[in-house]
Design an enzyme around this catalytic site. Structure first.
Site, PDB file in Angstrom:
ATOM      1  CG  HIS A   1      -2.161   0.941   1.288  1.00 23.70           C
ATOM      2  ND1 HIS A   1      -3.509   0.603   0.828  1.00 23.70           N
ATOM      3  CD2 HIS A   1      -1.589   2.133   2.427  1.00 23.70           C
ATOM      4  CE1 HIS A   1      -3.722   2.047   1.213  1.00 23.70           C
ATOM      5  NE2 HIS A   1      -3.045   2.922   1.916  1.00 23.70           N
TER       6      HIS A   1
ATOM      7  CG  MET B   1      -0.219  11.383   2.640  1.00 25.35           C
ATOM      8  SD  MET B   1      -0.356  11.764   4.203  1.00 25.35           S
ATOM      9  CE  MET B   1      -0.782  10.176   5.042  1.00 25.35           C
TER      10      MET B   1
ATOM     11  CG  ASP C   1      -5.608   2.825   5.326  1.00 24.85           C
ATOM     12  OD1 ASP C   1      -4.419   3.013   6.047  1.00 24.85           O
ATOM     13  OD2 ASP C   1      -4.968   3.417   4.161  1.00 24.85           O
TER      14      ASP C   1
HETATM   15  C1  DX5 Z   1      -3.700   7.454   6.654  1.00 24.50           C
HETATM   16  C2  DX5 Z   1      -2.787   6.672   6.157  1.00 24.50           C
HETATM   17  C3  DX5 Z   1      -2.855   5.235   5.974  1.00 24.50           C
HETATM   18  C4  DX5 Z   1      -1.519   5.060   7.270  1.00 24.50           C
HETATM   19  C5  DX5 Z   1      -1.969   3.946   7.315  1.00 24.50           C
HETATM   20  O1  DX5 Z   1      -3.797   8.659   6.105  1.00 24.50           O
HETATM   21  O2  DX5 Z   1      -3.448   5.900   4.236  1.00 24.50           O
HETATM   22  O3  DX5 Z   1      -2.750   4.082   4.994  1.00 24.50           O
HETATM   23  O4  DX5 Z   1      -0.216   4.402   6.671  1.00 24.50           O
HETATM   24  O5  DX5 Z   1      -1.164   4.074   8.952  1.00 24.50           O
HETATM   25  P1  DX5 Z   1      -1.194   3.344   9.994  1.00 24.50           P
HETATM   26  O6  DX5 Z   1      -1.921   1.673  10.354  1.00 24.50           O
HETATM   27  O7  DX5 Z   1       0.089   2.961  11.388  1.00 24.50           O
HETATM   28  O8  DX5 Z   1      -2.789   3.550  10.955  1.00 24.50           O
HETATM   29 ZN    ZN Z   2      -3.894   4.825   3.251  1.00 22.56          ZN
END
Ligand code: DX5
Ligand code: ZN
Length: 223
Positions: free
Chosen positions: A32, A36, A175
């Site tokens: 994944h 951003m 997620d």
């Molecule tokens: C958050 C992202 C996630 C993030 C999840 O905005 O979209 O994919 O990497 O991280 P964890 O698993 O640490 O919450």
């Molecule tokens: Zn994500």
């Protein structure tokens, strides 16, 4: 079997290829990639170049989560970088059907997602056009946040909608805040793909052990 998609957001970027290879060898199903833009979400992360580096490091599907304004402008760059899935946020697409169509035209599997406060009915009409529907269980922008518990009901309701529409091959991804304590209930609610960043790349015992434990937790075994 439930798929595990480690999010490289929490990886050591200095050793990215090595860490992606370790995740693949430990049985990860997808990788994944969190994109951003510092506008739709407060953080800036990575773009097509790093996506391409991930693509070169693994044979696994590369699952790109676009947390960016105007995603249409960048779809072809991520398709060229080797994305297998491109997921866009409902909140960023005025002509969502057109965007999803454009992703498919590029030969990439389209996904749709929505923020925790965005109602599920805003994506209901697009479900039959996508390969993946992602329930954000944190406000997007950062790794390591806590799972928002109302996401369980949202996953459950999404599964209900998908079943009602007979969309058998649509993946339900979750997620944000997925770890040994939250993974089981997300799967029981209907999730078929678990994204996990800090719980995998930040695990004190390493990536392989983290993935092994997550699988055990999902199977309901003591961890
Ligand atoms: C958050 C992202 C996630 C993030 C999840 O905005 O979209 O994919 O990497 O991280 P964890 O698993 O640490 O919450
Ligand atoms: Zn994500």
């Amino acid at each position: 079997m439930v798929k595990i998609a480690p999010s490289i957001l929490s990886a050591d970027f200095g050793r990215l290829a090595e860490q992606v290879i370790e995740a693949e060898e430990a049985g990860a199903d997808w990788i994944h990639v969190d994109v951003m833009d510092g506008s739709f979400v407060p953080n800036i992360t990575i773009g097509p170049a790093v996506t391409e580096a991930v693509r070169s490091a693994t044979a696994l599907p590369v699952d790109v989560h676009l947390m960016i304004e105007n995603p249409d402008q960048h779809l072809s760059a991520f398709a060229d970088a080797g994305a297998d899935y491109l997921t866009v946020h409902q909140e960023t697409c005025v002509h969502l059907h057109r965007t999803i169509d454009a992703i498919r035209e590029l030969g990439v599997k389209p996904g749709i997602t929505l923020n925790p406060a965005t109602p599920l009915n805003t994506i209901e009409d697009i479900l039959s056009y996508v390969d993946l529907a992602l329930v954000m269980s944190v406000n997007p922008g950062f790794g390591g946040q806590s799972f928002i518990s109302s996401s369980i009901e949202k996953i459950n309701n999404l599964k209900g909608l998908i079943d009602q529409k007979g969309l058998k091959n649509l993946e339900i991804q979750v997620d944000g805040g997925i770890n040994l304590h939250t993974a089981g209930s997300a799967v029981s609610a209907g999730a078929t793909v678990l994204v996990a960043g800090s719980a995998i790349f930040g695990h004190p015992k390493g990536i392989s052990e983290a993935i092994r434990l997550l699988r055990k937790a999902v199977a309901g075994e003591p961890v």
